[in-house]
Structure formats: C-alpha cells, structure tokens
Design a protein around this motif. Sequence first.
Motif, short mmCIF file in Angstrom:
data_model
loop_
_atom_site.label_atom_id
_atom_site.label_comp_id
_atom_site.label_asym_id
_atom_site.label_seq_id
_atom_site.Cartn_x
_atom_site.Cartn_y
_atom_site.Cartn_z
N LEU B 28 0.84 -1.20 0.00
CA LEU B 28 0.00 0.00 0.00
C LEU B 28 0.88 1.25 0.00
CD1 LEU B 28 -2.94 1.12 0.29
CD2 LEU B 28 -2.45 1.26 2.74
N VAL B 30 1.26 4.87 0.63
CA VAL B 30 0.51 5.84 1.41
C VAL B 30 0.85 7.27 1.01
CG1 VAL B 30 -0.23 6.41 3.73
CG2 VAL B 30 0.75 4.19 3.29
N LYS B 32 2.62 9.38 -2.07
CA LYS B 32 3.06 9.18 -3.46
C LYS B 32 3.75 10.42 -3.99
CE LYS B 32 -0.97 6.22 -4.13
NZ LYS B 32 -2.36 6.28 -4.58
N GLY B 51 -7.45 8.17 5.72
CA GLY B 51 -6.67 7.25 4.90
C GLY B 51 -5.96 7.95 3.75
N SER B 52 -5.92 9.29 3.79
CA SER B 52 -5.26 9.98 2.68
C SER B 52 -3.77 10.15 2.94
CB SER B 52 -5.91 11.33 2.43
OG SER B 52 -5.78 12.14 3.58
N THR B 223 -4.99 16.86 0.96
CA THR B 223 -4.37 15.63 0.47
C THR B 223 -5.45 14.58 0.25
OG1 THR B 223 -4.07 14.75 2.70
CG2 THR B 223 -2.25 16.00 1.80
N ASP B 224 -5.23 13.76 -0.74
CA ASP B 224 -6.13 12.63 -0.98
C ASP B 224 -5.34 11.50 -1.62
OD1 ASP B 224 -8.39 11.09 -1.09
OD2 ASP B 224 -9.18 12.03 -2.91
N ARG B 225 -5.51 10.31 -1.11
CA ARG B 225 -4.84 9.12 -1.62
C ARG B 225 -3.33 9.33 -1.84
NH1 ARG B 225 -8.90 8.53 -6.13
NH2 ARG B 225 -10.63 9.20 -4.84
N GLY B 226 -2.70 9.97 -0.86
CA GLY B 226 -1.24 10.04 -0.88
C GLY B 226 -0.64 11.14 -1.72
N ARG B 245 -11.95 17.00 -6.52
CA ARG B 245 -11.83 16.17 -5.31
C ARG B 245 -11.96 17.02 -4.05
NH1 ARG B 245 -6.90 12.00 -5.43
NH2 ARG B 245 -6.04 13.18 -7.15
#
Lengths: 248, 254
Positions: B28, B30, B32, B51-52, B223-226, B245
């Motif tokens: 995973l 986390v 990026k 979880g972002s 932030t979203d999804r890393g 987003r």
Amino acid sequence: MAVVADWFRWLYEATGFNFTIFYDPYDARQMLGGFLMTVQLSVISILLSLVIGILGAWLQGSNLRLVRGLVGGFITVFRNTPPLVQIFFFYFGIGTLLPGTENQWGMRQPMLSNVQWAIISLSLFAGAFNVEIFRSGIEAVPRTTVEAAEALGYTRLGTYRHVVLPLALRVCLPALNNNLVNLLKTTTLAYAIAVPEMLYVAKQIWGSSQNVLEMMLFLLFAYVGLVGILVFIMHRWERAMRIPGYGR
Amino acid sequence: MAPAEQPAWTPDQPIVRLRDVRKSFGSLEVLKGITMDVAKGEAICIIGPSGSGKSTLIRCINALVAIDEGSILVEGQEVNDPKLDKLALRRKVGMVFQQYNLFPHKTALQNVMMAPVHVLKQDRREVEDRARALMRKVRLEGKEDAYPGELSGGQQQRVAIARSLAMRPDIMLFDEVTAALDPETVKEVLQTIRQLVEDGLTCLIVTHEMGFAREVADHVYFTDRGVIVEHGPPRDILSNPREERTKAFLEQVL
C-alpha cells in the motif's frame, strides 16, 4: 523465654509431643540458623531473579536476533527443566569444573560454596519465569504510549526505564507475586546439596530426636508465615502502585 | 554516501522542506510524492479524507515513520538519512497525538516535567517552574497533581500540549488532536493551539476542523490518496477550491 521452654518441656512430658527446638538450646540455635538461611536464600534469590527478569525482558526487545535468541534459549532451558536437576547441574556439574584452592587441611576448597550455587541456580530458575512475566507486562503497554516517549526524544533505555517498566510492573505484579511465592518454597531444594536451610536442619533434628511429626508441623507453620509475609509485602506494593483513574 | 556538508540553515529558508516523499506500508503506497515548504512561524493545516496519508505525512517529519524515498529537511537537516540523530531531531520537533498518550502513572505536572528532566537533563526545580507556567498557559492551573485518568479528554490533550512545549520545540506537529474529543472540549484545545500560532510557533496541524483551519492557517494543504491535490491560503482552498476532489470533500464535511 524460660516460660516458653518450660511449657514445651511440660508438653513433651505430658503428651509426648517433642518440640526440642523450643527448649533445647542446641536445637533452637540450629533451627534459628536454618530459618535465617531460608530467609537469606529467599531474599537474595528474589532480588536477583527480579534483576534477571527486568534485564531479560529488556534484551528480549533487542534489535539483534542473536540476543533475542539467547534470551529465548535461556528461558527454554530453565523453564523446561526441573529445578532440582538445575541445582545438581550447577553444584555437581559446573562446580567441579571451576578451579578450586586448597584449604589449610589440604582439602579442595571449591570456588563457590553450596549456598552460593543454590542462590545462583534458584535465581536463574525464577528469573527465567520473571522474564516471561515482565514480557507479558511490557506487551500490555500501549504502543502509542511508547510512541509518545519516542516523540519526546527518549532513548530506548530511557523509554524502558521511565515509561514501559513502571507501567508493565503494574500489570504483571499479580503474576510476579505467584512466581516469587513459588521461589520461596523452592528454596527447600537447596536441601539436596546440603545447604543448612530449614528443611535440612529439621531433618537433622528429627534424626536425633525422632520427632518427625513435630518438626514437619513446625515447617508447615514456618512456611505459611514466611509466604504470608512475602504476600503481605507484595500486596502493599501493589496498592502503593495503584494509579488514580487508571485500570480498576 | 559521503558526509556531505549541509549548508547551514538560516531562518529565512523553509524550516521544514519536503521533496517528493514516498512511503509504502507493504503493497500500500501511502505517500506518493509529497512536496511542501513550511516557513518558520507559519501555521499549516493539512486536511483530507481518512486514509489519505495525513498522519503518516507528519509522522515522517519527526522520524516516527521512516520514508522510502525523497528528502525531508528540518532546519536544513536531512531526516531521510540512516545516520540521523533521531533524538536530536525529536527534541526540536514536538508532537501531540489524537489519543493524548499521556503517561498514566505520572501526574499532569510530572508528565510535563519528565522529558526536560530525563532527556535534556535540565535542573528539576527550574523545569518545575516552567512546567507550572505551562500548566497556566494551557489553563489547567489547579490540576497539576491530577493523574491523566482523572482528567477529561480535553484537559488531557492540553496537558499533552504542555508536555510537548516543555521541550521548547521549534516546530509542533498536531495529529488530529481534537478527533477523539467531545464537541464542547474541542474548543478549549483549539483555543490553546491558536495561542501557540499567535505566539509565532511553527505548527503543522492535521485536522478535520475546517472552521479552525480557515481561521488559524497561513496555508492549507488538501491531500487525498497520498498526493497533495491542491494547496494555498485557506480562503482559496476552503472557499473556492479548484479541484473536483477538494470540492467533493468539502461538501461532505461542511
């Protein structure tokens, strides 16, 4: 004292119950020595076993696999073998390998006495259990609390000493209590290598006075008393360590 | 790697500088590739869905989480370096957690005093004076001798803030510090943080409190999804987001 001695002498004449240790000065001195020896074995072994437990639990958290393996091996050996075998192993096995000196009569004087071997062997035996007991306490300390200490710049040792150990101790005191009670009772095994503790002295006394039942009764009461004192101390400690608003 | 001479850091440079930071837990990913600059005295709010990677992001800054790739400079010092003196770094960077994480076996005052005495080896009496002053600063005068278990969540969190401040950090990290609190006690904690921002302490704040972010932040990162989707002054991000987003997220939480 004279009253007590007279009463026990009267008890013997009237009923045949022969508690020589309460009226015969020689037997009394012997048994006092045995009692003090049991106390000495217990106190020193308890303290050493605590040190071993704390140290072992600390080493178990080491980053080095070799260190963790050594601690694991130590626990396996001392937990999975009978304490009497351990005492024989140390006293007869290792004791004879160590260099000795000659005493004034030309006899071999071993480097360590039977009392010292008994203390070493009992401490290691109980220490192995203490490592596991402390580990269970350490595992109960929340990871997040440890993280808070790390974030404040504590070293691993500082975290262990100031945060993990004080909290772990509170969790594992009841289990520790049990193990130390067991250790106190296991000191009777020192009998097997002629350490003059209570059981050994009692046997010597009944050998000459044929008062086995009386001596056994005395031993039972003496151990109930000794363990009672130990449990009392441990409970006081438990209460003193209770934190307001934490746990129960 | 040769011990490259890092140029001395001066306060006009970013106090925290992230370049393409990447972190995976197993398969995973986390983080990026996160890049951000925080100036000294600035208050940064990091917002985004659960979880972002927000928490992971600020945990990297004091090396509680080791990053896989990229560079983090704190006062010019590289954090992504196996030879890093983590302890020295953590003395400069304070952190407050969602679950307070006070030491339950010590009183509130002792919690505040412990690290300066144990870690910095400072004089106990001098530390105590400072700790009492900090207890007043977080408005907990009279609670010095209470154990954490006897305090409310909001009070515990303010003790945790005082505990961090006692180390006189240059930078403070706040990891969703009001997420576990009752609505009534959220305010008292936010008030305390606001005061620190006004005092000019550099703060990186992960939060779900949009009103608070709008009010105290100099800069907001979404932030979203890393990844950082967008960032800018709070009125731009929170009132006129450009990215879809961000819009979707704000619609959900506001």
